[in-house]
Scaffold this active site. Structure first.
Site, PDB file in Angstrom:
ATOM      1  N   LYS A  91      21.343  17.283 -31.052  1.00  0.00           N
ATOM      2  CA  LYS A  91      20.856  18.573 -31.550  1.00  0.00           C
ATOM      3  C   LYS A  91      20.249  18.444 -32.956  1.00  0.00           C
ATOM      4  O   LYS A  91      20.318  17.383 -33.575  1.00  0.00           O
ATOM      5  CB  LYS A  91      21.997  19.600 -31.542  1.00  0.00           C
ATOM      6  CG  LYS A  91      22.513  19.906 -30.139  1.00  0.00           C
ATOM      7  CD  LYS A  91      21.442  20.565 -29.280  1.00  0.00           C
ATOM      8  CE  LYS A  91      21.969  21.085 -27.957  1.00  0.00           C
ATOM      9  NZ  LYS A  91      22.122  20.051 -26.917  1.00  0.00           N
TER      10      LYS A  91
HETATM   11  C1  LIG Z   1      20.867  25.433 -23.891  1.00  0.00           C
HETATM   12  C2  LIG Z   1      22.204  24.789 -24.080  1.00  0.00           C
HETATM   13  N1  LIG Z   1      23.304  25.557 -24.100  1.00  0.00           N
HETATM   14  C3  LIG Z   1      24.526  25.044 -24.284  1.00  0.00           C
HETATM   15  C4  LIG Z   1      24.697  23.693 -24.456  1.00  0.00           C
HETATM   16  C5  LIG Z   1      26.084  23.143 -24.602  1.00  0.00           C
HETATM   17  O1  LIG Z   1      26.294  22.577 -25.842  1.00  0.00           O
HETATM   18  P1  LIG Z   1      27.614  21.717 -26.113  1.00  0.00           P
HETATM   19  O2  LIG Z   1      27.349  20.340 -25.588  1.00  0.00           O
HETATM   20  O3  LIG Z   1      27.775  21.750 -27.601  1.00  0.00           O
HETATM   21  O4  LIG Z   1      28.726  22.382 -25.402  1.00  0.00           O
HETATM   22  C6  LIG Z   1      23.599  22.843 -24.458  1.00  0.00           C
HETATM   23  C7  LIG Z   1      23.761  21.394 -24.649  1.00  0.00           C
HETATM   24  O5  LIG Z   1      22.887  20.586 -24.437  1.00  0.00           O
HETATM   25  C8  LIG Z   1      22.310  23.402 -24.267  1.00  0.00           C
HETATM   26  O6  LIG Z   1      21.218  22.638 -24.231  1.00  0.00           O
END
Ligand SMILES: Cc1ncc(COP(=O)(O)O)c(C=O)c1O
Length: 381
Positions: A184
């Site tokens: 990210k």
């Molecule tokens: C659009 C979106 N939402 C939620 C997430 C979930 O993030 P996390 O891995 O921090 O739970 C991601 C992860 O790639 C994502 O791309």
């Protein structure tokens, strides 16, 4: 050809992060404590919101936000089909049903017209995703939410720096959820944050994130003396650690500098690829600030090469790529469980079948960018 493989989405970690992690490891307190609270405070200041609660992931942040909103079995939440599975899974974890809606092309974000079509008497919330860093049509989504009495829970996993009509993300929804996963815009290796202006929900989220205990570990064990606690609800184990926060604090300090670098790369790619048979990311006008999280192109039919073949050619030239994403309703679980089929969300399917993301980290050197451009031009002609 390049000597080393260009890893897709590699983070920019500096000496500051390393030093802070070492200092935390030597401090005697590694779990949720002062560094996590400092990270929450600084993140809230960056967004200009009342509360930020640091958690273990964006998935946890989304889950807890929906719990705070009282969403559960029998409820429906509208989610774009074009997103990562976590957006929908967090709804399923509450016992509610994710109801998919299509996105617009070329923006690739949730289509308000389709959202309206998907509303039923069971709909409780809309979960917009500011996809790749581009904001959704916030005015349109807020209007629908107001008219139908729905909550908005924002998935801003891609969108920390995003703005819409001069307002920062974090101000469009009851809760806004961020990801600090390694690929990210900023990372804490794994981690997430909920931003909200709702005092009561912020308290509920904090308690639910740590077993439902009335006091977190730092409040119990700090130098202010041991404090007893009560379990006031059966919570989860979603807390962030001070080791993660030590990285996050310095990543936050570098956020804007890294955004400027990604904007430079974005403009360079746009310029270099404009005559290739590709659909480049939608234009960024001055009503929005794009977070520039992913540079995703779509391979046109006339390119004479499929998306997967292009990814393979880039891989052969030591350039890593990714797909963001295959439309959710085309995955086995969602199609079998909810009866979705091919053709249900044509735009999401088209994106899922033709898109690929190329290296776009702020850590890319000018030589890396030139290698990506050369490999792309040699592969698509
Ligand atoms: C659009 C979106 N939402 C939620 C997430 C979930 O993030 P996390 O891995 O921090 O739970 C991601 C992860 O790639 C994502 O791309």
């Amino acid at each position: 050809m390049r000597k080393n493989f260009l890893v897709f989405g590699s983070p920019c970690i500096g000496q500051e992060e390393i030093d802070e992690v070492v200092a935390t490891m030597k401090s005697g307190w590694l779990g949720t404590g002062p560094k996590t609270h400092q990270f929450e405070k600084e993140f809230a200041e960056y967004l200009g919101v009342k509360h930020c609660v640091a958690v273990s992931s964006c998935t946890a942040a989304l889950h807890l936000s929906m719990i705070a909103a009282g969403i559960g079995p029998g409820d429906e939440v509208i989610v774009p089909s074009m997103t990562f599975c976590a957006s929908a899974n967090s709804v399923i974890h509450t016992g509610a049903t994710p109801v998919f809606a299509d996105c617009t092309i070329p923006e690739m974000v949730l289509d308000p017209v389709d959202v309206k079509r998907k509303i039923t008497s069971r709909t409780k919330a809309i979960l917009p995703v500011h996809f790749h860093g581009r904001p959704v049509d916030v005015d349109a989504i807020q209007k629908i939410a107001r008219e139908h009495g729905l909550y908005i829970i924002d998935d801003a996993a891609h969108a920390i720096e995003t703005e819409y009509k001069g307002r920062k993300v974090g101000h469009f929804a009851e809760c806004t959820c961020f990801s600090f996963y390694v690929t990210k815009n900023m990372t804490s290796v794994e981690g997430g944050m909920v931003a909200t202006d709702n005092d009561e929900w912020a308290d509920r989220i904090k308690i639910y994130a740590l077993h439902g205990m009335s006091k977190d570990a730092w409040a119990r064990f700090s130098d202010k003396g041991y404090k007893h606690y009560q379990v006031v609800m059966p919570g989860f184990k979603y807390n962030m650690t001070d080791i993660q926060a030590s990285i996050g604090i310095h990543q936050l300090h570098k956020l804007e500098k890294n955004w400027v670098r990604r904007q430079e790369i974005w403009n360079a790619y746009n310029n270099e690829f404009r005559d290739l048979p590709l659909d480049l990311p939608a234009k960024v006008d001055n009503t929005i600030r794009h977070a520039y999280h992913l540079y995703a192109i779509r391979v046109r039919d006339e390119a004479g090469i499929s998306r997967d073949a292009l990814m393979q050619r880039l891989q052969d030239q030591k350039i890593g790529t990714g797909v963001h994403y295959t439309a959710l309703h085309m995955h086995q679980y969602y199609s079998q469980t909810y009866g979705y089929k091919e053709g249900d969300f044509p735009n999401a399917e088209k994106i899922g079948d033709t898109t690929l993301s190329i290296p776009f980290s702020a850590g890319l050197t000018d030589e890396d960018v030139a290698d990506v451009v050369k490999a792309m031009k040699e592969s698509v002609c």
